[in-house]
Enzyme design. Structure first.
Site, PDB file in Angstrom:
ATOM      1  N   TYR A 276     -12.447  -0.068  -1.516  1.00 41.09           N
ATOM      2  CA  TYR A 276     -13.882  -0.348  -1.518  1.00 41.09           C
ATOM      3  C   TYR A 276     -14.472  -0.337  -2.927  1.00 41.09           C
ATOM      4  CZ  TYR A 276     -13.695  -0.129   3.519  1.00 41.09           C
ATOM      5  OH  TYR A 276     -13.388  -0.389   4.831  1.00 41.09           O
TER       6      TYR A 276
ATOM      7  N   ARG B 296      -4.207  -7.965   3.747  1.00 42.45           N
ATOM      8  CA  ARG B 296      -3.980  -7.810   5.187  1.00 42.45           C
ATOM      9  C   ARG B 296      -2.720  -8.540   5.629  1.00 42.45           C
ATOM     10  NH1 ARG B 296      -7.140  -6.631   9.648  1.00 42.45           N
ATOM     11  NH2 ARG B 296      -8.883  -6.162   8.257  1.00 42.45           N
TER      12      ARG B 296
ATOM     13  N   GLU C 278      -2.111  -3.340   2.123  1.00 42.06           N
ATOM     14  CA  GLU C 278      -2.541  -2.709   3.370  1.00 42.06           C
ATOM     15  C   GLU C 278      -1.834  -3.253   4.610  1.00 42.06           C
ATOM     16  OE1 GLU C 278      -6.590  -3.597   4.517  1.00 42.06           O
ATOM     17  OE2 GLU C 278      -6.587  -5.389   3.240  1.00 42.06           O
TER      18      GLU C 278
ATOM     19  N   ASP D  68      -8.303 -11.598  -0.917  1.00 45.32           N
ATOM     20  CA  ASP D  68      -6.850 -11.572  -0.786  1.00 45.32           C
ATOM     21  C   ASP D  68      -6.169 -12.830  -1.305  1.00 45.32           C
ATOM     22  OD1 ASP D  68      -7.099  -9.123   0.410  1.00 45.32           O
ATOM     23  OD2 ASP D  68      -6.835  -9.856   2.459  1.00 45.32           O
TER      24      ASP D  68
ATOM     25  N   MET E  64      -5.647  -4.141  -1.326  1.00 44.61           N
ATOM     26  CA  MET E  64      -5.968  -5.103  -0.285  1.00 44.61           C
ATOM     27  C   MET E  64      -4.823  -6.090  -0.101  1.00 44.61           C
ATOM     28  SD  MET E  64      -8.769  -4.109  -2.030  1.00 44.61           S
ATOM     29  CE  MET E  64      -9.198  -5.392  -3.169  1.00 44.61           C
TER      30      MET E  64
END
Length: 535
Positions: free
Chosen positions: A440, A329, A383, A284, A327
């Site tokens: 993934y 977070r 995400e 990230d 991705m």
């Protein structure tokens, strides 16, 4: 000419890419031993801040069975506001350590290098955008080989462990540590710890040689395996001590590096001659200790493939939306950079930039406008974006993974359904929505050329630091590197997508107030964000 009030947005985006050593602990809780052989050049030293609870201040410290100084800040101050955040060293708690000539001076590969070794005076400034009256500011030790080393080649017994989630470049870092130790310093004993932290006491080890790791950089994942959790400090340090390991290379994200900090402290408490080296890993790009994390460039490049697929799908059907979840977070760097690189995205949603769904200027309003204009659109969402918009029942279901990270709800599926429901009920309009989640797939790819070069730099810098006797370096803190939505890089994205900012004046004002400490020059250095080097 930028005004003084704009200094925060400039500084938050400017960064120097010269590698540097920084320590684990967010407070730099570390004190130099009075007999330390790791001297600091006198021209830099104005005062060495010593913790009031160190052993040569309080000899009755019951928490230190080895008589080793308690940890405290190691800050070196100099003239004109110069501050050096120094790095722990083995000689700070083990006095009178012998030193040896660095074998690199006889290495044929370095024979053409004009200057073999990093000068002891060399430091790297934290911020490169300053004004003429600004203090010199915070500096860090420059990474690189030292003239004297604290380990003889044939006595080094190193180990490597990978922890946490997968990331492009893990195998490259492993390869370069092994080959760097072998070819630069003549170290032939390197172990791979299988399965993350628990592998120290519950799994087998793998002997690593240049032959074993020769082609692993062409594969994704990690040949050592990885896991979350399984952290037991005493068992890990017992294993290190029993195996005679004296260099520990730990590759992982913030949770992993916090664990490495505790391992370092326990090794220090026991008085062991062991260097603990952390190599930060996060796909990230959200660790503030480094300018860029390895695997990030590869992730952005692969994310564009998913965005391209979404664009092809959306163009091929009427009123079609291609929605890609990437991705991110807590930080939206992958989404932001992939959006800028692709040029096919109409809207990018990241955790740092709040948005709302309904009403004038909301997401639904913008989607309707774009569909009327183009008949299709592409949305990229990180995400961690929009988590506050999920229903109260979902938001209160707080769960964590084995590493202590909050488990996020799938905002991609949720927002896809919200968009379809809104246009079906409110607009009586049927949408074709194609949802793509390549998360993934991206994590598992091998690193690209740019990341391979960067992994080499990180691995070799870690080796040089370990051989020079440094330990406990690479600091991970509670603060995270985040996109600054009042910065010019985010403005470039808004200009590229033509999306609204989804911010009202009040939200923008609050964001600017958060940035104020940077303008005053007294910001926590860990909050400096390095989103771009080309402002």
């Amino acid at each position: 000419m930028e005004s003084k009030n704009n200094l925060s947005t400039i500084s938050s985006s400017a960064s120097l890419s010269i590698p540097k050593f920084r320590c684990f602990d967010p407070t730099n809780s570390y004190t130099a031993h009075p007999q330390s052989t790791n001297q600091i050049h006198p021209r830099f030293v104005k005062d060495l801040v010593v913790s009031p609870n160190s052993s040569h201040v309080d000899n009755n410290n019951n928490n230190n069975s080895m008589g080793i100084p308690s940890t405290g800040p190691k800050i070196v101050s100099g003239e004109f506001g110069y501050v050096l955040e120094d790095v722990p060293h083995l000689s700070d708690y083990i006095p009178h350590l012998p030193t040896y000539t660095n074998p690199l001076q006889d290495n044929p590969s370095y024979s053409v290098v004009k200057q073999y070794f990093v000068d002891m005076d060399d430091t790297v400034a934290q911020q490169i955008v300053v004004q003429k009256d600004s203090p010199r500011g915070t500096h860090f030790r420059r990474a690189g080989p030292r003239q004297k080393v604290y380990f003889e080649s044939d006595e080094v017994h190193a180990c490597i462990v990978t922890c946490g989630g997968l990331c492009p470049g893990l195998n490259t870092v492993i390869r370069e540590i092994v080959c760097g130790l072998y070819y630069m310093y003549g170290v032939h004993r390197v172990l791979g710890i299988e399965g993350g932290y628990r592998g120290f006491y519950a799994r087998n080890t793998i002997p690593l040689t240049p032959k074993v790791v020769n082609d692993i950089h062409k594969r994704g994942g990690t040949i050592l395996g990885t896991s979350r959790g399984g952290y037991e400090t005493s068992k890990i340090v017992d294993s290190i001590q029993d195996r005679g390991i004296n260099q520990v290379y730990i590759i992982g994200g913030d949770g992993t590096q916090k664990g490495a900090s505790v391992i370092y402290e326990e090794i220090r408490r026991r008085g062991l001659r062991v260097s603990v080296i952390g190599i930060p890993k996060t796909i990230d790009n959200d660790i503030p200790v480094i300018d860029k994390s390895f695997g990030f460039d590869s992730a952005v490049e692969e994310a564009q493939r998913a965005i391209n697929a979404a664009h092809v799908e959306s163009e091929s059907s009427e009123n079609c939306i291609g929605l890609v979840k990437l991705m991110g977070r807590y930080s939206g760097f992958i989404a932001m950079y992939a959006t800028l690189a692709s040029r096919d995205v109409d809207c990018c949603l990241i955790p740092e930039s709040p948005f709302y769904l309904e009403g004038p200027g909301g997401l639904f309003d913008y989607i309707e406008k774009r569909l009327k204009e183009n008949g299709h659109m592409v949305i990229v969402i990180a995400e961690g974006a929009g988590q506050e918009l999920l229903s109260e029942s979902l938001r209160h279901m707080h769960q964590e993974d084995a590493s202590g990270n909050k488990l996020l709800h799938d905002v991609g599926l949720w927002i896809s359904q919200q968009i379809k429901d809104h246009f079906k009920k409110e607009k009586k309009m049927t949408l074709n929505l194609k949802y793509i989640d390549p998360t993934y797939m991206i994590r598992a790819i091998p690193s690209n050329a740019s990341d391979n070069v960067y992994c080499t730099l990180l691995a070799q810098s870690a080796i040089h630091g370990a051989m020079a006797g440094y330990s406990g370096f690479t600091r991970i803190t509670e603060n995270q590197n985040k996109v600054v939505i009042t910065d010019r890089m985010w403005a470039r994205l808004l200009s590229s997508t033509n999306q609204p900012s989804f911010l009202d004046t009040k939200v923008t004002k609050n964001t600017e107030e958060i940035e104020t400490p940077l303008e005053n020059g007294d910001a926590n250095p860990e909050k400096t964000v390095t989103t771009s080097k080309t402002n």
